[in-house]
Design a protein around this motif. Sequence first.
Motif, mmCIF file in Angstrom:
data_model
loop_
_atom_site.group_PDB
_atom_site.id
_atom_site.type_symbol
_atom_site.label_atom_id
_atom_site.label_comp_id
_atom_site.label_asym_id
_atom_site.label_seq_id
_atom_site.Cartn_x
_atom_site.Cartn_y
_atom_site.Cartn_z
ATOM 1 N N THR A 69 0.863 -1.180 0.000
ATOM 2 C CA THR A 69 0.000 0.000 0.000
ATOM 3 C C THR A 69 0.897 1.227 0.000
ATOM 4 O OG1 THR A 69 -0.062 0.161 2.416
ATOM 5 C CG2 THR A 69 -1.776 -1.178 1.362
ATOM 6 N N THR A 106 -4.555 5.974 8.950
ATOM 7 C CA THR A 106 -5.096 5.634 7.635
ATOM 8 C C THR A 106 -4.800 4.202 7.207
ATOM 9 O OG1 THR A 106 -3.116 6.469 6.510
ATOM 10 C CG2 THR A 106 -4.958 8.012 6.827
ATOM 11 N N SER A 107 -3.611 3.703 7.553
ATOM 12 C CA SER A 107 -3.189 2.410 7.045
ATOM 13 C C SER A 107 -3.437 2.382 5.526
ATOM 14 C CB SER A 107 -3.911 1.291 7.788
ATOM 15 O OG SER A 107 -3.283 0.061 7.569
ATOM 16 N N GLY A 108 -4.085 1.343 5.000
ATOM 17 C CA GLY A 108 -4.327 1.260 3.559
ATOM 18 C C GLY A 108 -5.754 1.579 3.175
ATOM 19 N N ILE A 109 -6.388 2.513 3.891
ATOM 20 C CA ILE A 109 -7.803 2.803 3.644
ATOM 21 C C ILE A 109 -8.025 3.408 2.257
ATOM 22 C CG2 ILE A 109 -9.730 4.268 4.404
ATOM 23 C CD1 ILE A 109 -8.817 3.768 7.269
ATOM 24 N N GLU A 110 -7.048 4.155 1.743
ATOM 25 C CA GLU A 110 -7.228 4.733 0.409
ATOM 26 C C GLU A 110 -7.350 3.631 -0.645
ATOM 27 O OE1 GLU A 110 -7.693 7.444 -2.705
ATOM 28 O OE2 GLU A 110 -8.019 7.587 -0.535
ATOM 29 N N GLY A 112 -8.414 0.633 -0.038
ATOM 30 C CA GLY A 112 -9.712 0.027 0.201
ATOM 31 C C GLY A 112 -10.842 0.828 -0.416
ATOM 32 N N THR A 113 -10.773 2.158 -0.312
ATOM 33 C CA THR A 113 -11.793 3.019 -0.914
ATOM 34 C C THR A 113 -11.849 2.820 -2.420
ATOM 35 O OG1 THR A 113 -11.523 4.682 0.829
ATOM 36 C CG2 THR A 113 -12.506 5.416 -1.241
ATOM 37 N N HIS A 133 -5.028 -4.923 3.848
ATOM 38 C CA HIS A 133 -4.365 -3.653 3.536
ATOM 39 C C HIS A 133 -4.867 -2.521 4.414
ATOM 40 C CE1 HIS A 133 -3.087 -4.874 -0.817
ATOM 41 N NE2 HIS A 133 -2.298 -5.371 0.110
ATOM 42 N N GLN A 134 -6.148 -2.539 4.745
ATOM 43 C CA GLN A 134 -6.712 -1.413 5.484
ATOM 44 C C GLN A 134 -6.826 -1.693 6.985
ATOM 45 O OE1 GLN A 134 -10.664 -0.622 3.889
ATOM 46 N NE2 GLN A 134 -10.830 -2.766 3.320
ATOM 47 N N CYS A 191 -5.492 10.379 2.018
ATOM 48 C CA CYS A 191 -6.649 9.502 1.948
ATOM 49 C C CYS A 191 -7.907 10.354 1.792
ATOM 50 C CB CYS A 191 -6.699 8.686 3.237
ATOM 51 S SG CYS A 191 -8.146 7.664 3.469
#
Length: 405
Positions: A69, A106-110, A112-113, A133-134, A191
């Motif tokens: 990510t 945030t981790s991998g939230i972008e 995921g979105t 990832h998120q 993000c």
Amino acid sequence: MTFGPLYLSALGIVSALGTGIDETRTTLRGDRVADMIARDGFMASGSTILGTVTQAPAKLPEHLTRHDTRNNRLLWAATCQIRDQITDLIATTGKDRIGIVMGTSTSGIEEGTTDYQATLDQGTFPEGFLYSHQEIGSPADFLREAFDLGGPAYVISTACSSSAKAFAASARLIKAGLCDAVLVGGVDSLCRLTVRGFDALQSISAGVCNPMSIHRDGINIGEGAALFILRRDAGEVELLGVGESSDAHHPNAPHPDGKGAALAMQNALANANVTASDIAYINLHGTATPLNDGMEARAVCDVLGPDVPASSTKPMTGHTLGAAGAIEAAILWLSLSDAPDRASLPRHIWDGKKDADIPELQLINDTNAHLAPMDRYAMMSNSFAFGGSNVSVILGRGWQRGKPA
């Protein structure tokens, strides 16, 4: 309870200040313009200024691609700067005695979105989608696998105080005898969820943020990573103490009198076994929101007095949320690293228009941007978060001289 001698022996950093120690230091001194860039696509409409890492972080090594990510790529960019020191640490300490404590929001939230949007459009998750990832714990899992470490590894996510709290948690792991060293830091990546969330709170600035000004109108979101090695046995820059508090005044507003912020600073002084007069500089949380700056100015004056040199560096980094505590500790680390020659302090960037309704602080400008040479220094950094989660970190140099490690 004090931590005893603990040292931050290495630093890797990437942010809108640049990549690596040298570029970061150059930007802080005003010889390079920070990468605060107007960008489209993060707001529902229009552009907003974001603290951006402009040098694309490299892909992860082949055996670590399941962690791929942008958040972990930023963390890897910082980690690779101190990779040799980590490898040496493993050789001398053993992989099972090294822990990892990170902060992120945030981790991998972008990613995921993006994948969820593709699912809505196409009816199925795209190839390569991984829910992991998120997960907030992703950065610690990634670093643990990257170096095959066996010590405790976890992530703290308390919004904007996350990576500041990681220093306290890491120190406790060492003090409890569970680790001999800890990789400690924070990482956050840009993000849409967080940018639009702060916009919904009417907290996004129309321009570059303007902390402590009567014209302040909100924050700029930023991204970046900072990673340290915390250990007992080596280093010039010391983790002297951390103070934590929770005022729980409101879900997203600080106590207007700064009671929780003041308590965190007082707890940090006690934990570090230093006095208010020992603090040579404070890096303010300084988000440039009306409520935060007002309460922080009051708290700083109440605890440290109005004459301590102070600045907010968020006009040069953006508010990096879960990574802010670590990145701003890195700014202290850089000043302390320069201390034997002439400690350089980051200037406070604003329009100079004072707010008569809040106490006046000794904000740093060109005339007071250096400290006189001294045998020892202590510097503080503040991080405050939603729900009244408050943390103050104190770093120093010269305090443990002559004491056994």
